[in-house]
Design an enzyme around this catalytic site. Structure first.
Site, PDB file in Angstrom:
ATOM      1  N   HIS A   1       3.377   7.511   5.619  1.00 24.78           N
ATOM      2  CA  HIS A   1       2.119   8.159   5.995  1.00 24.78           C
ATOM      3  C   HIS A   1       1.311   7.409   7.048  1.00 24.78           C
ATOM      4  CE1 HIS A   1       0.248   5.625   2.781  1.00 24.78           C
ATOM      5  NE2 HIS A   1      -0.802   5.685   3.592  1.00 24.78           N
ATOM      6  N   ASP A   2       1.483   6.115   7.196  1.00 23.62           N
ATOM      7  CA  ASP A   2       0.715   5.364   8.192  1.00 23.62           C
ATOM      8  C   ASP A   2       1.548   4.906   9.387  1.00 23.62           C
ATOM      9  OD1 ASP A   2      -1.847   5.460   7.123  1.00 23.62           O
ATOM     10  OD2 ASP A   2      -1.530   3.708   5.855  1.00 23.62           O
TER      11      ASP A   2
ATOM     12  N   HIS B   1       0.835  -1.210   0.000  1.00 25.20           N
ATOM     13  CA  HIS B   1       0.000   0.000   0.000  1.00 25.20           C
ATOM     14  C   HIS B   1       0.867   1.256   0.000  1.00 25.20           C
ATOM     15  CE1 HIS B   1      -2.736   3.121   1.289  1.00 25.20           C
ATOM     16  NE2 HIS B   1      -2.158   3.184   2.480  1.00 25.20           N
TER      17      HIS B   1
ATOM     18  N   ASP C   1      -2.874   8.066  -0.956  1.00 23.81           N
ATOM     19  CA  ASP C   1      -3.183   7.068   0.061  1.00 23.81           C
ATOM     20  C   ASP C   1      -4.588   6.513  -0.158  1.00 23.81           C
ATOM     21  OD1 ASP C   1      -3.653   5.659   2.518  1.00 23.81           O
ATOM     22  OD2 ASP C   1      -4.199   7.543   3.517  1.00 23.81           O
TER      23      ASP C   1
ATOM     24  N   GLU D   1       0.161   6.273  12.680  1.00 25.15           N
ATOM     25  CA  GLU D   1      -1.211   5.807  12.896  1.00 25.15           C
ATOM     26  C   GLU D   1      -1.300   4.307  13.195  1.00 25.15           C
ATOM     27  OE1 GLU D   1      -4.946   5.513   9.900  1.00 25.15           O
ATOM     28  OE2 GLU D   1      -3.857   7.406   9.940  1.00 25.15           O
ATOM     29  N   ASP D   2      -0.470   3.511  12.539  1.00 26.33           N
ATOM     30  CA  ASP D   2      -0.635   2.058  12.592  1.00 26.33           C
ATOM     31  C   ASP D   2       0.491   1.289  13.277  1.00 26.33           C
ATOM     32  OD1 ASP D   2      -3.009   2.356  11.232  1.00 26.33           O
ATOM     33  OD2 ASP D   2      -2.144   1.955   9.276  1.00 26.33           O
TER      34      ASP D   2
END
Length: 185
Positions: free
Chosen positions: A73-74, A47, A128, A77-78
């Protein structure tokens, strides 16, 4: 497609210094995301690389910070990574861009805040979401497909307005996937 193949393909378009910076960002993302998988089962890093590919191939981004933010980018967050870690490893601008696209606890407030995001952060967000919605039909839960489609149309499609290639891509996607607006088995 893994990073070595993508890196070789980008070699004609991106400066070697940008590729070197991306090497570090990709290695960091791979380490931090570890064995994470997407809802359909593919490795999560695919991704991240797909978002990067959209920025380079579709809209011609060459800015190293924007491209590194796409790969990262994640990560806040993840994973257990903090924005301070991103700042320390990749600099203030990359951390700022990652911060813009990191969801907050209040999802609606987060999505509304994107209207004020800098262009580079919006490009990362649009790439994204593009990666996410391409596989929306493979999501195992029909109710999630429907809600994610509706959210994309309500909040992301308007962000693509006036953004050339993104505007056209999201318009076509919305038309082709309108049947996803309500859950079905």
């Amino acid at each position: 497609m893994g990073w070595p193949v993508l890196r070789a393909r980008f070699g004609e378009r991106l400066e070697e210094s940008t590729l070197d910076k991306l090497d570090v960002a990709v290695a960091f993302a791979v380490e931090r995301h570890g064995e994470q998988r997407r809802p359909a089962g593919e490795p999560y890093v695919e991704h991240l690389l797909e978002a990067l590919e959209v920025l380079v191939d579709a809209i011609g981004v060459r800015d190293a910070d924007t491209l590194r933010a796409a790969v990262l980018h994640d990560v806040v967050e993840d994973t257990d990574t903090t924005i301070d870690e991103v700042r320390a490893r990749f600099g203030e601008r990359v951390a700022e861009l990652v911060g813009w696209v990191t969801k907050s606890e209040d999802r609606q407030l987060y999505l509304q805040s994107l209207r004020n995001a800098p262009d580079a952060a919006l490009a990362v967000k649009l790439a994204d979401r593009l990666s996410n919605v391409q596989r929306l039909r493979t999501h195992p839960r029909p109710e999630k497909r429907a809600s994610y489609y509706r959210e994309t149309v309500a909040t992301i499609v308007p962000l693509a307005a006036g953004r050339g290639w993104f505007e056209e891509w999201y318009r076509d996607w919305q038309e082709e996937h309108a049947d996803l607006s309500s859950p079905r088995e």
